[in-house]
Write a protein that holds these residues in place. Structure first.
Motif, PDB file in Angstrom:
ATOM      1  N   ILE A   1      -0.147   1.940 -10.308  1.00  0.00           N
ATOM      2  CA  ILE A   1      -0.296   0.646  -9.349  1.00  0.00           C
ATOM      3  C   ILE A   1       1.185   0.860  -8.317  1.00  0.00           C
ATOM      4  CG2 ILE A   1      -0.045  -1.590  -9.009  1.00  0.00           C
ATOM      5  CD1 ILE A   1      -2.012  -1.834 -11.184  1.00  0.00           C
ATOM      6  N   ASP A   2       2.179   0.752  -9.036  1.00  0.00           N
ATOM      7  CA  ASP A   2       3.639   0.513  -8.331  1.00  0.00           C
ATOM      8  C   ASP A   2       3.864   2.002  -7.512  1.00  0.00           C
ATOM      9  OD1 ASP A   2       4.073  -1.824  -9.306  1.00  0.00           O
ATOM     10  OD2 ASP A   2       4.595  -0.985 -11.025  1.00  0.00           O
ATOM     11  N   THR A   3       3.235   3.260  -7.912  1.00  0.00           N
ATOM     12  CA  THR A   3       3.839   4.438  -7.069  1.00  0.00           C
ATOM     13  C   THR A   3       2.634   5.052  -6.279  1.00  0.00           C
ATOM     14  OG1 THR A   3       3.766   5.395  -9.194  1.00  0.00           O
ATOM     15  CG2 THR A   3       5.894   4.517  -8.675  1.00  0.00           C
ATOM     16  N   SER A   4       1.410   4.530  -5.973  1.00  0.00           N
ATOM     17  CA  SER A   4       0.480   5.321  -5.364  1.00  0.00           C
ATOM     18  C   SER A   4      -0.044   4.534  -4.376  1.00  0.00           C
ATOM     19  CB  SER A   4      -0.562   5.703  -6.445  1.00  0.00           C
ATOM     20  OG  SER A   4      -1.149   4.372  -6.907  1.00  0.00           O
ATOM     21  N   LEU A   5      -0.537   4.983  -3.148  1.00  0.00           N
ATOM     22  CA  LEU A   5      -1.642   4.512  -2.098  1.00  0.00           C
ATOM     23  C   LEU A   5      -2.518   3.779  -2.595  1.00  0.00           C
ATOM     24  CD1 LEU A   5      -1.989   4.460   0.835  1.00  0.00           C
ATOM     25  CD2 LEU A   5      -3.536   6.324   0.685  1.00  0.00           C
ATOM     26  N   PRO A   6      -3.268   4.253  -3.640  1.00  0.00           N
ATOM     27  CA  PRO A   6      -4.307   3.316  -4.371  1.00  0.00           C
ATOM     28  C   PRO A   6      -3.676   1.956  -4.726  1.00  0.00           C
ATOM     29  CG  PRO A   6      -4.740   5.613  -4.911  1.00  0.00           C
ATOM     30  CD  PRO A   6      -3.360   5.525  -4.314  1.00  0.00           C
ATOM     31  N   GLY A   7      -2.482   2.271  -5.516  1.00  0.00           N
ATOM     32  CA  GLY A   7      -1.890   0.977  -5.949  1.00  0.00           C
ATOM     33  C   GLY A   7      -1.595   0.121  -4.781  1.00  0.00           C
ATOM     34  N   ARG A   8      -1.001   0.604  -3.783  1.00  0.00           N
ATOM     35  CA  ARG A   8      -0.879  -0.231  -2.467  1.00  0.00           C
ATOM     36  C   ARG A   8      -1.987  -1.151  -1.933  1.00  0.00           C
ATOM     37  NH1 ARG A   8       2.235   2.623   2.086  1.00  0.00           N
ATOM     38  NH2 ARG A   8       2.123   0.619   3.074  1.00  0.00           N
ATOM     39  N   ALA A   9      -3.281  -0.519  -2.215  1.00  0.00           N
ATOM     40  CA  ALA A   9      -4.422  -1.104  -1.554  1.00  0.00           C
ATOM     41  C   ALA A   9      -5.020  -2.034  -2.851  1.00  0.00           C
ATOM     42  CB  ALA A   9      -5.608  -0.124  -1.677  1.00  0.00           C
ATOM     43  N   TYR A  10      -4.565  -2.052  -3.955  1.00  0.00           N
ATOM     44  CA  TYR A  10      -4.739  -2.983  -4.926  1.00  0.00           C
ATOM     45  C   TYR A  10      -3.718  -4.351  -4.913  1.00  0.00           C
ATOM     46  CZ  TYR A  10      -4.485  -5.357  -9.437  1.00  0.00           C
ATOM     47  OH  TYR A  10      -4.643  -6.473 -10.382  1.00  0.00           O
ATOM     48  N   THR A  11      -2.248  -3.987  -4.523  1.00  0.00           N
ATOM     49  CA  THR A  11      -1.299  -4.851  -4.699  1.00  0.00           C
ATOM     50  C   THR A  11      -1.637  -5.628  -2.933  1.00  0.00           C
ATOM     51  OG1 THR A  11       0.135  -3.499  -3.592  1.00  0.00           O
ATOM     52  CG2 THR A  11       0.246  -3.850  -5.915  1.00  0.00           C
ATOM     53  N   GLU A  12      -1.808  -5.159  -2.223  1.00  0.00           N
ATOM     54  CA  GLU A  12      -1.966  -5.670  -0.860  1.00  0.00           C
ATOM     55  C   GLU A  12      -3.291  -6.496  -0.499  1.00  0.00           C
ATOM     56  OE1 GLU A  12      -0.899  -2.867   1.718  1.00  0.00           O
ATOM     57  OE2 GLU A  12       1.442  -2.659   1.272  1.00  0.00           O
ATOM     58  N   VAL A  13      -4.297  -6.232  -1.290  1.00  0.00           N
ATOM     59  CA  VAL A  13      -5.785  -6.535  -1.260  1.00  0.00           C
ATOM     60  C   VAL A  13      -6.180  -6.201   0.161  1.00  0.00           C
ATOM     61  CG1 VAL A  13      -7.482  -8.164  -1.813  1.00  0.00           C
ATOM     62  CG2 VAL A  13      -4.967  -8.495  -2.660  1.00  0.00           C
ATOM     63  N   ARG A  14      -6.190  -4.727   0.446  1.00  0.00           N
ATOM     64  CA  ARG A  14      -6.700  -4.410   1.892  1.00  0.00           C
ATOM     65  C   ARG A  14      -6.908  -2.837   1.553  1.00  0.00           C
ATOM     66  NH1 ARG A  14      -1.390  -3.477   5.812  1.00  0.00           N
ATOM     67  NH2 ARG A  14      -3.036  -2.393   6.985  1.00  0.00           N
ATOM     68  N   VAL A  15      -7.833  -2.663   2.393  1.00  0.00           N
ATOM     69  CA  VAL A  15      -8.440  -1.188   2.461  1.00  0.00           C
ATOM     70  C   VAL A  15      -7.253  -0.134   3.003  1.00  0.00           C
ATOM     71  CG1 VAL A  15     -10.051   0.234   3.565  1.00  0.00           C
ATOM     72  CG2 VAL A  15     -10.781  -1.935   2.877  1.00  0.00           C
ATOM     73  N   ARG A  16      -7.195   1.008   2.219  1.00  0.00           N
ATOM     74  CA  ARG A  16      -6.295   1.874   2.815  1.00  0.00           C
ATOM     75  C   ARG A  16      -6.900   3.151   2.693  1.00  0.00           C
ATOM     76  NH1 ARG A  16      -1.034   1.073   4.488  1.00  0.00           N
ATOM     77  NH2 ARG A  16      -0.037  -0.866   3.639  1.00  0.00           N
ATOM     78  N   VAL A  17      -6.537   3.907   3.594  1.00  0.00           N
ATOM     79  CA  VAL A  17      -7.062   5.216   4.136  1.00  0.00           C
ATOM     80  C   VAL A  17      -5.968   6.388   3.513  1.00  0.00           C
ATOM     81  CG1 VAL A  17      -8.056   6.751   5.753  1.00  0.00           C
ATOM     82  CG2 VAL A  17      -8.244   4.257   5.918  1.00  0.00           C
ATOM     83  N   GLY A  18      -6.345   7.472   2.970  1.00  0.00           N
ATOM     84  CA  GLY A  18      -5.695   8.582   2.314  1.00  0.00           C
ATOM     85  C   GLY A  18      -5.421   9.555   3.493  1.00  0.00           C
ATOM     86  N   GLN A  19      -4.589  10.246   3.298  1.00  0.00           N
ATOM     87  CA  GLN A  19      -4.588  11.497   4.344  1.00  0.00           C
ATOM     88  C   GLN A  19      -5.632  12.428   4.270  1.00  0.00           C
ATOM     89  OE1 GLN A  19      -0.545  13.400   3.485  1.00  0.00           O
ATOM     90  NE2 GLN A  19       0.600  11.794   4.450  1.00  0.00           N
ATOM     91  N   ASP A  20      -6.428  12.460   3.018  1.00  0.00           N
ATOM     92  CA  ASP A  20      -7.627  13.413   3.170  1.00  0.00           C
ATOM     93  C   ASP A  20      -8.896  12.557   3.547  1.00  0.00           C
ATOM     94  OD1 ASP A  20      -7.875  11.533   0.982  1.00  0.00           O
ATOM     95  OD2 ASP A  20      -7.809  12.963  -0.655  1.00  0.00           O
ATOM     96  N   GLY A  21      -8.922  11.444   4.081  1.00  0.00           N
ATOM     97  CA  GLY A  21      -9.903  10.642   4.451  1.00  0.00           C
ATOM     98  C   GLY A  21     -10.389   9.665   3.533  1.00  0.00           C
ATOM     99  N   ARG A  22      -9.824   9.854   2.225  1.00  0.00           N
ATOM    100  CA  ARG A  22     -10.694   8.971   1.301  1.00  0.00           C
ATOM    101  C   ARG A  22     -10.267   7.473   1.469  1.00  0.00           C
ATOM    102  NH1 ARG A  22      -8.758  11.160  -4.491  1.00  0.00           N
ATOM    103  NH2 ARG A  22      -7.018  11.889  -3.299  1.00  0.00           N
ATOM    104  N   LEU A  23     -11.066   6.720   1.146  1.00  0.00           N
ATOM    105  CA  LEU A  23     -10.960   5.222   1.307  1.00  0.00           C
ATOM    106  C   LEU A  23     -10.626   4.398  -0.257  1.00  0.00           C
ATOM    107  CD1 LEU A  23     -11.982   5.752   4.204  1.00  0.00           C
ATOM    108  CD2 LEU A  23     -13.310   3.576   3.905  1.00  0.00           C
TER     109      LEU A  23
END
Length: 398
Positions: free
Chosen positions: A69-91
Motif C-alpha cells: 500500500i505505501d510504495t505503489s501506484l495501486p496503494g495510492r489509489a487505495y489510500t486516496e480512494v480514487r481511480v489511478r491509471v498506470g503507465q501501461d494503461g491499467r486502471l
C-alpha cells in the motif's frame, strides 16, 4: 448508445450472477460479468493490517503477488480512494462497501481503449462499488474472503472481537466515522462502536482490563450491554448503567472497562459524553488540536460506583474528534519513552493538513505508533476519528 451502457449491463449481469455465488466464486463472477467488454479484471482485498493488497484466487489464472500500500501506484489509489491509471494503461479502482475501503480492482483494457475516458472511469467505479457490496455480504457465508485478508493465524480473543465490531468506516452527507484497531491478530480488550439514528451519532471506545481472552470477554459483555440499552431507546445514562450492571453482576473480581461514550447531534454539532476512567478525546479545529474534552468524568464501568454528569461540547463545521485508548499514547520505544499525547496531536495535525481521508489518517497514525514501539511489548492501540462536515464525508468516496 451511451458509453456507460455496456458497464451498466455488466453490473446487471453481476447482480444476476451474485445471488447464488459462494464466497470463493466472487472473483470469477466479476470476470464473467465483464467478459463481453473485452476487459480483464483482478480483484484485490486489503489485509487486516492494511499493509498489503492481496489478490483473490481465480480458477485457471495465476495468482499475482500482493501489492504494498505505501510504495505503489495501486496503494495510492487505495489510500486516496480514487481511480489511478498506470503507465501501461491499467486502471486501479478502489473497492468500497458504502465508504469502507476493502480493496482494488485491477482493470486491463482492450487495445485501443482510452484509459482516461471519464465514462470508462464511471463504469469501473460502479462495478467496484458492486464488488464491494458482494465482498462484504458474502464474507459471512464462508472463510475464503476472510482467509485472503490474513497473513497469519488469528488468536481466539481477536477472532471473537473482530466479529463484534462494526465496519471501520461509515459516512453520511454530514459526518464521517473512521476507526482502527491494533494489533490485528492478538487484540485483547480494546473495542469501538457507533450507530446513527434519528440525527444522533452514538460513539463508544472501550478498553477492558487485562489482556487476551479474559479482557476480550469483559469488553464483549460491555459492548453487548451498551448496545442492548441503546437499542431499547436508552441514552448515555442508561448505557452506562447497563454496562456497569452487566459487568458487576457477572464478575466480582474487580474486572472493569474504561470507556468514552458520546452522543453527537449531527444537525447541530452538540456533543454529550461520559468518560469512565479513559483518556480524554481530543478536539481538532481548523487542522489544529485545540483542547481535550476533560469533562464527564466518572469511575470505570463494572465497579458499581456512582458517577457525575455528562460533559458537553459544541462542534463547529469541519471539526474532528479523536478518541483513543491508552495503548496509543503509552506505547514505548526501546528506550522506554512513551509516544505521548503531544506527539499524537502533532502527527494528527500534519496528516489532517495533507487533506487525507479519515480512514487513511488513522491508518498512518497507527503505522506511526507501531513503528515507534518496534518489537517492544505492546498493548492494544485503538482510535476513532469523527469528522463533522460534508467535505469529510465526500473524501471517503471514490
Amino acid at each position: 448508445m451511451s458509453a456507460a451502457d455496456p458497464w451498466n449491463r455488466a453490473a446487471a449481469e453481476l447482480v444476476s450472477r451474485s445471488h447464488r455465488v459462494p464466497p470463493d466464486g466472487v472473483p470469477a463472477a466479476v470476470s464473467a460479468a465483464v467478459r463481453d467488454l473485452g476487459v480483464s479484471v483482478t480483484t484485490y482485498v486489503v489485509d487486516v493490517e492494511q499493509d498489503l493488497l492481496r489478490p483473490l484466487p481465480e480458477p485457471g489464472r495465476p495468482l499475482p503477488d500482493p501489492l504494498p500500500i505505501d510504495t505503489s501506484l495501486p496503494g495510492r489509489a487505495y489510500t486516496e480512494v480514487r481511480v489511478r491509471v498506470g503507465q501501461d494503461g491499467r486502471l486501479w479502482v478502489p473497492i468500497v462497501d458504502g465508504t469502507e475501503r476493502l480493496g482494488l480492482l485491477e482493470v486491463r483494457l482492450p487495445a485501443g481503449a482510452d484509459p482516461d475516458d471519464p465514462a470508462l472511469h464511471e463504469g469501473c467505479r460502479t462495478l467496484a462499488g458492486l464488488v464491494g457490496h458482494l465482498v462484504a455480504s458474502k464474507s459471512v457465508y464462508g472463510d475464503s474472503l476472510n482467509r485472503a485478508r490474513r497473513s497469519g493465524p488469528m488468536a481466539v480473543s481477536a477472532e471473537l472481537l473482530w466479529q463484534l465490531l462494526p465496519p471501520l468506516t461509515f459516512a453520511t452527507d454530514t459526518a464521517a466515522v473512521s476507526a482502527i484497531l491494533e494489533p490485528c491478530y492478538e487484540v485483547g480488550g480494546d473495542a469501538f462502536d457507533y450507530a446513527l439514528d434519528g440525527g444522533r451519532l452514538t460513539l463508544a471506545v472501550l478498553d477492558g482490563v487485562g489482556h487476551g481472552l479474559p479482557a476480550t470477554l469483559t469488553t464483549s459483555v460491555a459492548l453487548a450491554a451498551l448496545r442492548a440499552a441503546r437499542r431499547a431507546g436508552g441514552g448515555l445514562a442508561e448505557q452506562v448503567a447497563a454496562v456497569d450492571a452487566a459487568l458487576f453482576s457477572q464478575w466480582r473480581d474487580g474486572r472493569f472497562v474504561t470507556a468514552v461514550l458520546a452522543e453527537v447531534e449531527v444537525d447541530t454539532g452538540r456533543v454529550r459524553y461520559v468518560n469512565a476512567g479513559h483518556p480524554a478525546p481530543v478536539l481538532l479545529r481548523r487542522g489544529r488540536a485545540v483542547r481535550a474534552l476533560t469533562g464527564g468524568r466518572r469511575p470505570p464501568l463494572g465497579l458499581n460506583l456512582p458517577g457525575g454528569e455528562p460533559g458537553e461540547a459544541r462542534l463547529e463545521p469541519d471539526d474532528r474528534l479523536l478518541l483513543y485508548t491508552d495503548g496509543v499514547t503509552e506505547a514505548r520505544d526501546a528506550a522506554g519513552e512513551m509516544f505521548g499525547l503531544p506527539r499524537l496531536a502533532d502527527l494528527a495535525e500534519r496528516l489532517i493538513g495533507s487533506d487525507l481521508p479519515g480512514p487513511e489518517t488513522l491508518r498512518r497514525l497507527s503505522r506511526a505508533v507501531a513503528a515507534y514501539r518496534g518489537t517492544a511489548s505492546r498493548d492494544d492501540a485503538s482510535m476513532v476519528l469523527v469528522e463533522w462536515s460534508g467535505a469529510a464525508a465526500a473524501r471517503t468516496e471514490p
